[in-house]
Design an enzyme around this catalytic site. Structure first.
Site, PDB file in Angstrom:
ATOM      1  N   ASP A  64     -17.718  59.724  20.789  1.00 29.14           N
ATOM      2  CA  ASP A  64     -17.044  60.773  21.550  1.00 29.14           C
ATOM      3  C   ASP A  64     -16.966  62.075  20.757  1.00 29.14           C
ATOM      4  OD1 ASP A  64     -15.242  61.679  23.763  1.00 29.14           O
ATOM      5  OD2 ASP A  64     -13.794  61.778  22.117  1.00 29.14           O
TER       6      ASP A  64
ATOM      7  N   GLU B 236     -22.151  61.942  22.418  1.00 28.40           N
ATOM      8  CA  GLU B 236     -21.698  62.929  23.394  1.00 28.40           C
ATOM      9  C   GLU B 236     -21.593  64.248  22.634  1.00 28.40           C
ATOM     10  OE1 GLU B 236     -17.995  64.505  26.041  1.00 28.40           O
ATOM     11  OE2 GLU B 236     -17.767  63.621  24.075  1.00 28.40           O
TER      12      GLU B 236
END
Length: 740
Positions: free
Chosen positions: A417, A470
């Protein structure tokens, strides 16, 4: 042999122990093993015991019982006995007001800490710290118990507090290893399920209670204790293990169903109770399998205190959340997916952590895991703290956290993330709010080297996995090899494609001709990384609306737009990711506190959309041309990328041998075009695979056919062409053989 109780010479009140008694009562004793336990004194053995609440203590050796004397009317007891060959071979009979128990003395056991581990841990090169730090069952000299180890180098004293010692920090003060900054203790006879924390006395005198950073099991929030738990390693199904190298490769079909386990489906009379990991294995696995997804991705399951963070503010980086069951239950869910031929990815969050009191913030009274300077250690966007990526022990912590999900739970990949927030020192900061690196730049060199190290080592130690970034900027080489200066990820989310294409689809079709490039620009950079095309949870929250509600027009047009968009996405180069609810057209945006609106599936348009996703996935897997060359321009050709006037897109996807291809034709207006001619690269029969206007999907049925034959008529620069009716707001796919 007859056992006798011996009362040796009476020890007079020893005022020299008063400082130690005071320190014990205060639970602040740095060299506890230097005082408690067995010690040679004047050729005799003194066994010193601190047992709060005890009325009397008897030390039992192999042949004799010795009465320990209470010192200065305190909870300190000393047995002064003749030295013998094995001074550690004894037990304690402790009399309390209402009971008498026989226990082992934890201060008679030597440290179990491994010196080689400590060296690598302090060097930032330990990828399996979870095997050494935290609470683990062990056996010493035939005695079963649990060892606990904690890194807290700046603490003045550390105690284990638990159900076993009535949360009394004076009872189990730990041993400090100054060279490594690690504290440890072995507690005999502990059993699974004991709740525990660490009581830390900072150098300032501040007292802090912390959960175990390395615990593999934690209490269900809002409770915050760690739980001693014996976690059996995951057993990956052999059928999956043999195929994992190919199933997770860049040239494999990868279609991911993203799931928030707490809101996919709920149960109970009020519809608020979570499904357990076991129930999810029974319901979610067959659902994902039926829809044809090749992979599932869980939003963060590392233990986290606040439901509203969706897991993106974790405190237990080694513990699957107990909201849904035990660590074994989570491993079972993973295994059931793999048994069904479905890979499992989880979100992993090394970019920030919350400031909850029981977590990592100011762990030993100092900024241990985070930077002290807010310009480096605080996230303004999320009101969270940032890891100090330059501290070696923090690097070992994060490296080990990444590795544990592969080694202990058998997952197939990590989606990392917020990588961009790690890469840039000035991320979401104004001038003067960040500190440049040693070269004066904005790159976070420590975070970069850590990411590279983790990616390299995880791929080396766990063959066949996926590491997914990401990363929302144009950072070069995210999926490039580390040796060539890349970050070493296997895949990257294509945020540019997602933003541009959703913006285009949100527009009224009447004006889409002016924004044609929003759908074609992605092909300029489509092969610069190994991309995944994400329609994730981030696009259906915070007032953005659901995917269906982003589409313009009346209800029929909304469904038609979304069907056309899905068809275009499954034809576009790049792996696929779709967030739950998008497969049947959730009207409401996602709410983490409620189940998906499953009742919608009683209505034909929602059933039709779900049928389309199923058929797209099965078509995708069956056509190598749609996935083998996702990362190479050799597998893609535009037929006509410039038809902005009609908002029609047409292109070809090829397999690696270029022996087969798939023609994708998308019409993004409500107009119907009859007998539309389009150039094709090869003569022959073009079999229709997908028509998103099929009545089976809720469409009008225009352009349905089994196949079309080519004609020798030039079009779009091609010697051959086909003619077909193009339905409104629809995407079609045709498979063909390439003729020499």
């Amino acid at each position: 042999m007859e056992v006798t109780i011996t009362r040796l010479r009476k020890i007079p009140p020893l005022t020299q122990y008063q400082d130690e008694i005071d320190a014990l009562n205060a639970a602040c004793f740095e060299d506890i093993f230097g005082f408690l336990g067995p010690h040679c004194v004047d050729e005799r053995m003194q066994i010193r015991l601190f047992l709060p609440g005890a009325e009397s203590v008897i030390v039992t050796t192999t042949d004799t019982d010795y009465v320990a004397q209470r010192i200065n009317n305190s909870d300190l007891f000393i047995a002064d006995i003749p030295n013998h060959n094995d001074q550690n071979d004894y037990q304690l009979k402790v009399c309390y007001p209402l009971t008498t128990i026989v226990i082992e003395d934890p201060y008679r056991f030597n440290s179990l800490l491994d010196e080689d581990f400590c060296f690598l841990f302090n060097q930032g090169k330990q990828s399996q710290a979870y095997r050494h730090l935290g609470g683990h069952f062990d056996e010493v000299d035939g005695i079963h118990g649990a060892r606990f180890s904690l890194w807290a180098p700046n603490a003045k004293s550390v105690s284990l507090i638990s159900d076993d010692n009535h949360w009394n920090p004076s009872r189990h003060i730990m041993r400090k290893h100054p060279a490594s900054g690690i504290w440890d203790i072995f507690i005999p006879e502990l059993t699974s399920g004991v709740r525990y924390k660490y009581h830390i006395v900072a150098m300032t005198g501040e007292r802090i209670e912390k959960a175990d950073p390395y615990a593999n099991f934690m209490q269900n929030p809002p409770d915050t204790a760690s739980i001693l738990h014996h976690c059996m390693p995951h057993r990956m199904p052999k059928s999956w293990q043999d195929k994992r190298n190919t199933r997770n490769a860049v040239d494999a079909p990868i279609s991911i169903y993203e799931v928030h386990l707490g809101s996919w489906k709920r149960q109970g009379d009020d519809g608020k109770a979570f499904l357990s990991y076991q129930q999810l294995a029974e319901q979610l696995v067959p659902y994902v399998s039926d829809l044809g997804f090749t992979h599932v991705q869980f939003m963060p399951i590392s233990e986290f205190p606040f439901n509203g963070s969706w897991g993106y503010q974790p405190v237990g980086m080694f513990a699957p959340t107990s909201r849904f069951g035990t660590p074994e239950d989570f491993a079972y869910l993973v295994a059931q997916f793999q048994q069904a031929g479905i890979g499992v990815l989880i979100d992993w969050v090394p970019g920030h952590f919350p400031s909850d009191p029981h977590g990592l913030a100011r762990f030993d009274g100092t900024h241990l895991f985070e930077h002290a300077d807010k310009r480096q250690g605080f996230h303004p966007d999320w009101n969270t703290l940032i890891y100090n990526y330059g501290r070696e022990e923090v690097r070992s912590y994060l490296h080990s956290s990444a590795n544990v999900w592969f080694q202990q739970y058998g997952v197939d990949g990590l989606r990392v993330d917020a990588v961009a927030s790690m890469l840039y020192l000035d991320y979401s900061r104004d001038e003067g709010e960040w500190i440049a690196n040693e070269h004066g730049g904005r790159e976070n060199l420590d975070a970069i080297s850590l990411i590279q190290q983790i990616n390299q080592d995880c791929y080396r130690d766990n063959p066949g996995i996926m590491m997914v970034a990401e990363e929302s900027t144009a950072w070069p080489g995210v999926t490039g090899f580390v040796d060539g200066g890349g970050l070493g990820f296997g895949f990257k989310w294509n945020m540019g494609w997602m933003n541009d294409s959703l913006q285009y689809m949100h527009r009224d079709p009447l004006y889409r001709n002016h924004y044609h490039g929003e759908m074609t620009f992605s092909m300029v950079y489509a092969f610069s990384e190994n991309y995944i095309l994400p329609l994730s949870h981030d696009e259906v929250v915070h007032g953005k609306g659901s995917l269906l509600n982003k589409m313009p027009g009346d209800d029929w047009q909304k469904f038609a737009n979304l069907r056309a968009y899905y068809g275009f996405m499954w034809g576009h180069p790049g792996k696929k990711l779709l967030f739950m609810g998008g497969e049947f057209g959730q009207w409401k945006e996602w709410d983490h506190d409620h189940s998906l609106d499953w009742h919608l599936l009683q209505y034909e348009p929602h059933q039709g959309l779900q049928n389309l996703i199923r058929d797209l996935n099965y078509t995708y897997v069956s056509q190598p041309a749609l996935y083998q060359y996702d990362n190479s321009p050799l597998g893609f050709d535009w037929i006509d990328e410039g038809n902005a006037e009609q908002s029609i897109f047409s292109f070809i996807r090829y397999n690696k041998e270029r022996t087969c291809g798939v023609l994708i034709l998308a019409n993004m207006t409500p107009a119907t075009y009859q007998c539309y001619r389009i150039g094709v690269p090869s003569a022959g029969r073009y079999h229709q695979l997908i028509n998103t206007d099929n009545a089976r999907y809720g469409g009008s049925g225009v352009g349905l056919t089994d196949y079309v034959e080519t004609e020798t008529e030039q079009c779009h620069g091609q010697a051959q062409s086909i003619m077909t009716d193009i339905p409104p707001l629809a995407t079609m796919m045709f498979a063909f053989k390439v003729r020499p």
